[in-house]
Scaffold this motif. Sequence first.
Motif, PDB file in Angstrom:
ATOM      1  N   GLU A  68       2.252   1.662  -3.457  1.00 54.41           N
ATOM      2  CA  GLU A  68       1.218   2.216  -4.342  1.00 54.41           C
ATOM      3  C   GLU A  68       1.034   3.723  -4.087  1.00 54.41           C
ATOM      4  O   GLU A  68       0.915   4.518  -5.030  1.00 54.41           O
ATOM      5  N   LEU A  69       1.032   4.053  -2.806  1.00 55.54           N
ATOM      6  CA  LEU A  69       0.867   5.464  -2.428  1.00 55.54           C
ATOM      7  C   LEU A  69       2.043   6.301  -2.940  1.00 55.54           C
ATOM      8  O   LEU A  69       1.846   7.385  -3.508  1.00 55.54           O
ATOM      9  N   GLN A  77       0.838  -1.206   0.000  1.00 57.28           N
ATOM     10  CA  GLN A  77       0.000   0.000   0.000  1.00 57.28           C
ATOM     11  C   GLN A  77       0.877   1.262   0.000  1.00 57.28           C
ATOM     12  O   GLN A  77       0.587   2.227  -0.708  1.00 57.28           O
ATOM     13  N   GLU A  78       1.962   1.195   0.780  1.00 54.09           N
ATOM     14  CA  GLU A  78       2.883   2.336   0.815  1.00 54.09           C
ATOM     15  C   GLU A  78       3.512   2.563  -0.557  1.00 54.09           C
ATOM     16  O   GLU A  78       3.654   3.707  -1.018  1.00 54.09           O
ATOM     17  N   GLN A  90       1.851   6.656  -6.609  1.00 52.63           N
ATOM     18  CA  GLN A  90       0.811   7.655  -6.930  1.00 52.63           C
ATOM     19  C   GLN A  90       1.368   9.066  -6.729  1.00 52.63           C
ATOM     20  O   GLN A  90       1.168   9.938  -7.567  1.00 52.63           O
ATOM     21  N   GLN A  91       2.100   9.224  -5.604  1.00 50.45           N
ATOM     22  CA  GLN A  91       2.685  10.543  -5.317  1.00 50.45           C
ATOM     23  C   GLN A  91       3.724  10.890  -6.383  1.00 50.45           C
ATOM     24  O   GLN A  91       3.825  12.047  -6.819  1.00 50.45           O
TER      25      GLN A  91
END
Length: 158
Positions: free
Chosen positions: A143-144, A140-141, A147-148
């Motif tokens: 992916e985050l 999840q990190e 995304q960032q």
Amino acid sequence: SSGINAENGALIDKHNNAINKDKSAGPEMKKLQKKCTELKDSVIKLEKQNNILKSQNAAQAKQELQKIEQERSKMEKKIDQLRKEITVLSEQKESTKNLVGGYYEKFSTEQEKTRILTESLDKSSGECTALKASLAEREQEVELLQQQLSDCQAELEA
């Protein structure tokens, strides 16, 4: 008893001889003499029968004793056989006891190994679950962060 009967027979013979010597013995004496002889013969006959019975009784007692001795011998053989069987069964009991003891000891050892392995597996499973959860958080990190990064690249281009 045969000695007594021999004495009686001798007395009767002596009495009969005395009567025979006395020629003046009348018919009454002759009757007594005949009666004495009959009694003597009867005593002799009874003595013979008694001896036969004694012999038969002795033979019968000997046969019974032989039967008892045979039965005793059979019983002694049976007792010896039973003693042998008891010895064999006692040995088998000890052997089985030792064998079962060995199996129980082996079972206990295996049971302890299984318990240790189960605890280790439970611990590893717990660690695996924790690692999965940690991996899911990291994904999840990632992916985050991706995304960032995409957002930052889009801002730079703009």
